[in-house]
Scaffold this motif. Structure first.
Motif, PDB file in Angstrom:
ATOM      1  N   LYS A  95     -16.421   2.765  11.684  1.00  0.00           N
ATOM      2  CA  LYS A  95     -17.571   2.601  12.374  1.00  0.00           C
ATOM      3  C   LYS A  95     -18.365   3.988  11.881  1.00  0.00           C
ATOM      4  N   ARG A  96     -17.437   5.291  12.164  1.00  0.00           N
ATOM      5  CA  ARG A  96     -18.556   6.732  11.260  1.00  0.00           C
ATOM      6  C   ARG A  96     -18.179   6.656   9.994  1.00  0.00           C
ATOM      7  N   ILE A  97     -17.157   5.924   9.528  1.00  0.00           N
ATOM      8  CA  ILE A  97     -17.080   6.279   7.602  1.00  0.00           C
ATOM      9  C   ILE A  97     -17.476   4.752   6.889  1.00  0.00           C
ATOM     10  N   PRO A  98     -17.859   4.365   7.170  1.00  0.00           N
ATOM     11  CA  PRO A  98     -17.884   2.647   6.503  1.00  0.00           C
ATOM     12  C   PRO A  98     -17.718   2.103   5.254  1.00  0.00           C
ATOM     13  N   SER A  99     -17.396   3.612   4.214  1.00  0.00           N
ATOM     14  CA  SER A  99     -17.177   3.188   3.070  1.00  0.00           C
ATOM     15  C   SER A  99     -15.499   3.055   3.105  1.00  0.00           C
ATOM     16  N   CYS A 100     -14.669   3.858   4.199  1.00  0.00           N
ATOM     17  CA  CYS A 100     -13.577   3.998   4.325  1.00  0.00           C
ATOM     18  C   CYS A 100     -12.643   2.283   4.923  1.00  0.00           C
ATOM     19  N   LYS A 101     -12.124   1.827   4.401  1.00  0.00           N
ATOM     20  CA  LYS A 101     -11.372   0.603   5.284  1.00  0.00           C
ATOM     21  C   LYS A 101     -10.201   0.982   6.043  1.00  0.00           C
ATOM     22  N   VAL A 102      -9.763   1.003   7.406  1.00  0.00           N
ATOM     23  CA  VAL A 102      -8.500   1.204   7.697  1.00  0.00           C
ATOM     24  C   VAL A 102      -8.180   0.106   9.076  1.00  0.00           C
ATOM     25  N   ILE A 103      -6.672  -0.077   7.898  1.00  0.00           N
ATOM     26  CA  ILE A 103      -5.426  -1.554   7.939  1.00  0.00           C
ATOM     27  C   ILE A 103      -5.406  -1.319   8.823  1.00  0.00           C
ATOM     28  N   PRO A 104      -5.430  -1.436  10.897  1.00  0.00           N
ATOM     29  CA  PRO A 104      -4.419  -1.314  11.572  1.00  0.00           C
ATOM     30  C   PRO A 104      -2.944  -2.135  11.305  1.00  0.00           C
ATOM     31  N   TYR A 105      -1.601  -1.535  11.959  1.00  0.00           N
ATOM     32  CA  TYR A 105      -0.707  -2.462  12.366  1.00  0.00           C
ATOM     33  C   TYR A 105       0.044  -2.239  13.996  1.00  0.00           C
ATOM     34  N   THR A 106       0.415  -2.528  14.743  1.00  0.00           N
ATOM     35  CA  THR A 106       1.154  -2.700  16.139  1.00  0.00           C
ATOM     36  C   THR A 106       2.455  -2.940  16.253  1.00  0.00           C
ATOM     37  N   LYS A 107       2.619  -2.754  15.099  1.00  0.00           N
ATOM     38  CA  LYS A 107       5.079  -2.951  15.165  1.00  0.00           C
ATOM     39  C   LYS A 107       5.074  -1.747  14.561  1.00  0.00           C
ATOM     40  N   LYS A 108       6.621  -2.009  15.121  1.00  0.00           N
ATOM     41  CA  LYS A 108       7.692  -1.059  14.675  1.00  0.00           C
ATOM     42  C   LYS A 108       8.178   0.006  13.491  1.00  0.00           C
ATOM     43  N   ILE A 109       8.223   0.841  12.211  1.00  0.00           N
ATOM     44  CA  ILE A 109       7.768   0.480  11.033  1.00  0.00           C
ATOM     45  C   ILE A 109       9.657   0.117  10.278  1.00  0.00           C
ATOM     46  N   GLN A 110      10.522   0.096  11.485  1.00  0.00           N
ATOM     47  CA  GLN A 110      11.730  -1.202  11.375  1.00  0.00           C
ATOM     48  C   GLN A 110      11.286  -1.970  10.499  1.00  0.00           C
ATOM     49  N   GLU A 111      10.486  -2.691  11.610  1.00  0.00           N
ATOM     50  CA  GLU A 111      10.020  -4.612  11.629  1.00  0.00           C
ATOM     51  C   GLU A 111       9.119  -4.832   9.577  1.00  0.00           C
ATOM     52  N   PHE A 112       8.504  -3.895   9.187  1.00  0.00           N
ATOM     53  CA  PHE A 112       7.991  -3.830   7.568  1.00  0.00           C
ATOM     54  C   PHE A 112       9.269  -4.248   6.770  1.00  0.00           C
ATOM     55  N   PRO A 113       9.250  -5.003   5.689  1.00  0.00           N
ATOM     56  CA  PRO A 113      10.193  -4.873   4.301  1.00  0.00           C
ATOM     57  C   PRO A 113       9.596  -3.760   3.647  1.00  0.00           C
ATOM     58  N   ILE A 114      10.852  -3.289   2.900  1.00  0.00           N
ATOM     59  CA  ILE A 114      10.440  -2.428   1.847  1.00  0.00           C
ATOM     60  C   ILE A 114       9.323  -2.843   0.675  1.00  0.00           C
ATOM     61  N   SER A 115       8.816  -4.166   0.599  1.00  0.00           N
ATOM     62  CA  SER A 115       8.094  -4.105  -0.221  1.00  0.00           C
ATOM     63  C   SER A 115       7.099  -3.529   0.300  1.00  0.00           C
ATOM     64  N   PHE A 116       6.827  -3.887   1.592  1.00  0.00           N
ATOM     65  CA  PHE A 116       5.114  -3.236   2.352  1.00  0.00           C
ATOM     66  C   PHE A 116       5.089  -1.861   1.783  1.00  0.00           C
ATOM     67  N   TYR A 117       6.439  -1.192   1.753  1.00  0.00           N
ATOM     68  CA  TYR A 117       6.300   0.203   1.579  1.00  0.00           C
ATOM     69  C   TYR A 117       6.633   0.727   0.758  1.00  0.00           C
ATOM     70  N   GLN A 118       5.662   0.146  -0.343  1.00  0.00           N
ATOM     71  CA  GLN A 118       6.242   0.237  -1.607  1.00  0.00           C
ATOM     72  C   GLN A 118       4.727  -0.154  -2.839  1.00  0.00           C
ATOM     73  N   GLU A 119       3.877  -0.591  -1.909  1.00  0.00           N
ATOM     74  CA  GLU A 119       2.138  -0.063  -2.392  1.00  0.00           C
ATOM     75  C   GLU A 119       1.569   0.621  -1.707  1.00  0.00           C
ATOM     76  N   PHE A 120       2.124   1.784  -1.662  1.00  0.00           N
ATOM     77  CA  PHE A 120       2.042   3.118  -0.752  1.00  0.00           C
ATOM     78  C   PHE A 120       2.524   4.270  -1.946  1.00  0.00           C
ATOM     79  N   SER A 121       1.534   4.642  -3.496  1.00  0.00           N
ATOM     80  CA  SER A 121       2.072   5.838  -3.331  1.00  0.00           C
ATOM     81  C   SER A 121       2.505   6.926  -2.640  1.00  0.00           C
ATOM     82  N   VAL A 122       1.461   7.132  -1.705  1.00  0.00           N
ATOM     83  CA  VAL A 122       2.265   8.203  -0.688  1.00  0.00           C
ATOM     84  C   VAL A 122       1.809   7.873   1.236  1.00  0.00           C
ATOM     85  N   ILE A 123       3.130   8.118   1.499  1.00  0.00           N
ATOM     86  CA  ILE A 123       3.250   8.071   2.972  1.00  0.00           C
ATOM     87  C   ILE A 123       2.989   9.533   3.808  1.00  0.00           C
TER      88      ILE A 123
END
Ligand SMILES: [Zn+2]
Length: 414
Positions: A95-123
């Motif tokens: 709402k404050r910065i409309p040019s930025c897309k923020v995607i929320p997840y409400t799960k434990k980090i352990q529930e995501f597959p490794i392929s999910f983390y592979q999408e990000f060069s920086v965590i």
């Protein structure tokens, strides 16, 4: 440290310098960043990233907003109490910065597959507990692949920026797997007793310590308003212990003991908003440098003292060394000869107990009895079948992870 931009950019140095500003903006706008934690530190990180021009941020946090968060977790308002932190934070930023897309997840980090983390060069991790830090550290190490000469393939290296605060003090580090010390390399340097943040204690306890802190910080003042807690009085401490046990049962958490109760009660530090802001800024600066290739990285551990006995205030950067016998990032290579029509299960007989075998970053088989069944269908396949079905490559680089080390397996066919 190789920057991500250098890895991807085919530009000459002259061209790069000429268009540097433009390239920086472009680099920030085309890459995604993952933020773990939307608490005190996470809110600050999200804000700083969004205001720096990052166009897509993903954020994971399973906690809900508690009344006690509102004094410093400034993305949340009274009307948000009870809602998920990640969702409210995402909505606020967009709402404050409309040019930025923020995607929320409400799960434990352990529930995501490794392929999910592979999408990000920086965590970036803005976490409040060691357990989760160890887990995400392991993930960035597992994602690294090696070429036939056992050299790390740079494109498969993902960076972890880890921030943490304790009262007036904080720390930030950049982890480049197999290049800098990983989280596990320095785990023995952690203070024996660990501090917990109020927001976790009050909203979603996950550890026995959270339940104890809840009984001490919240229940005692509420239910014993006229009695000052004496930490050396057995009756007082036993009261805390019993209440912590009740809460642990309610949330199905094991491990609350009287001894642990004593340890936790004598060691709680409040969260300080200004420390969060400072550490979040440092994490963001490091992220921008990684994404744009502009400037050299923090090498590799920064300590911030809001309160220092000698100088009053201080900042200190030290280079933490990799630990040769690190349980996560030390490497041992092993060559194994098999026949093409051998079954995959052959490997299990050749490797240590309690081992997990990875291929291309994904778990392939495990010797661990509890998890074994889920992978049983692969065990009966031959190496040739696995190659044909593209589950492993012809020159399979397998990574075995047991409790003590990472083993790179080279499978050769007779
Ligand atoms: Zn390590």
């Amino acid at each position: 440290m190789n920057s991500i931009l250098n890895t991807y950019s085919p530009l000459s140095k002259e061209t790069y310098n000429e268009y540097r500003g433009q390239i920086m903006i472009e680099a920030l706008s085309i890459q995604k960043v993952l933020v773990i934690g939307a608490g005190g530190l996470g809110c600050e990180i999200l804000k700083s990233l969004a205001l720096s021009g990052i166009k897509e941020i993903h954020v994971i946090d399973l906690d809900t907003i508690d009344l006690t968060n509102l004094n410093r977790q400034f993305l949340f308002r009274m009307k948000d109490v009870g809602k998920y932190k990640a969702e409210v934070a995402a909505e606020f930023i967009m709402k404050r910065i409309p040019s930025c897309k923020v995607i929320p997840y409400t799960k434990k980090i352990q529930e995501f597959p490794i392929s999910f983390y592979q999408e990000f060069s920086v965590i970036i991790a803005g976490l409040d507990n060691i357990e989760a830090r160890r887990w995400i550290n392991r993930v960035v190490i597992q994602m690294v692949q090696r070429d036939e000469n056992d050299k790390v393939i740079d494109e498969t290296r993902h960076y972890l920026i880890d921030g943490g605060t304790e009262g007036l003090n904080g720390q930030a580090r950049v982890i480049s797997p197999f290049e800098t010390a990983c989280y596990e390399c320095t785990i023995s340097q952690l203070p024996k007793q660990i501090q917990y943040q109020m927001c976790t204690i009050a909203s979603t306890p996950r550890l026995p310590e959270h339940c104890i802190a809840y009984a001490y910080e919240i229940l005692w003042p509420k239910q014993q308003p006229d009695l000052k807690l004496d930490k050396d009085n057995f009756d007082h401490m036993n009261w805390i212990y019993q209440k912590a046990l009740e809460r642990a049962q309610q949330f199905n958490i094991q491990g609350v003991t009287y001894k642990l109760t004593l340890g936790v009660v004598k060691n709680i530090i409040p969260a300080v908003a200004s420390t969060n802001a400072l550490i979040a800024s440092i994490c963001t600066v490091e992220c921008i440098k990684l994404l744009t290739g502009n400037g050299s990285q923090l090498n590799n551990y920064l300590q911030w003292y809001g309160q220092n006995h000698q100088t009053g205030i201080g900042i200190n950067v030290i280079q933490q060394e990799r630990l040769e016998e690190c349980t996560e990032c030390s490497i041992q290579s092993l060559q194994i000869k098999v026949k093409r029509n051998d079954k995959l299960s052959v490997l299990l007989t050749l490797l240590p107990q309690d081992i997990e075998l990875y291929c291309k970053g994904e778990i392939l088989i495990t010797n661990n009895n509890i998890r074994k069944q889920a992978f049983a269908h692969l065990l009966d396949k031959t190496f040739q079948e696995l190659i044909d079905q593209k589950i492993i490559d012809e020159n399979a680089q397998l990574k075995a992870l047991d409790k003590n080390k990472t083993i790179n397996l080279k499978v050769e066919y007779e």
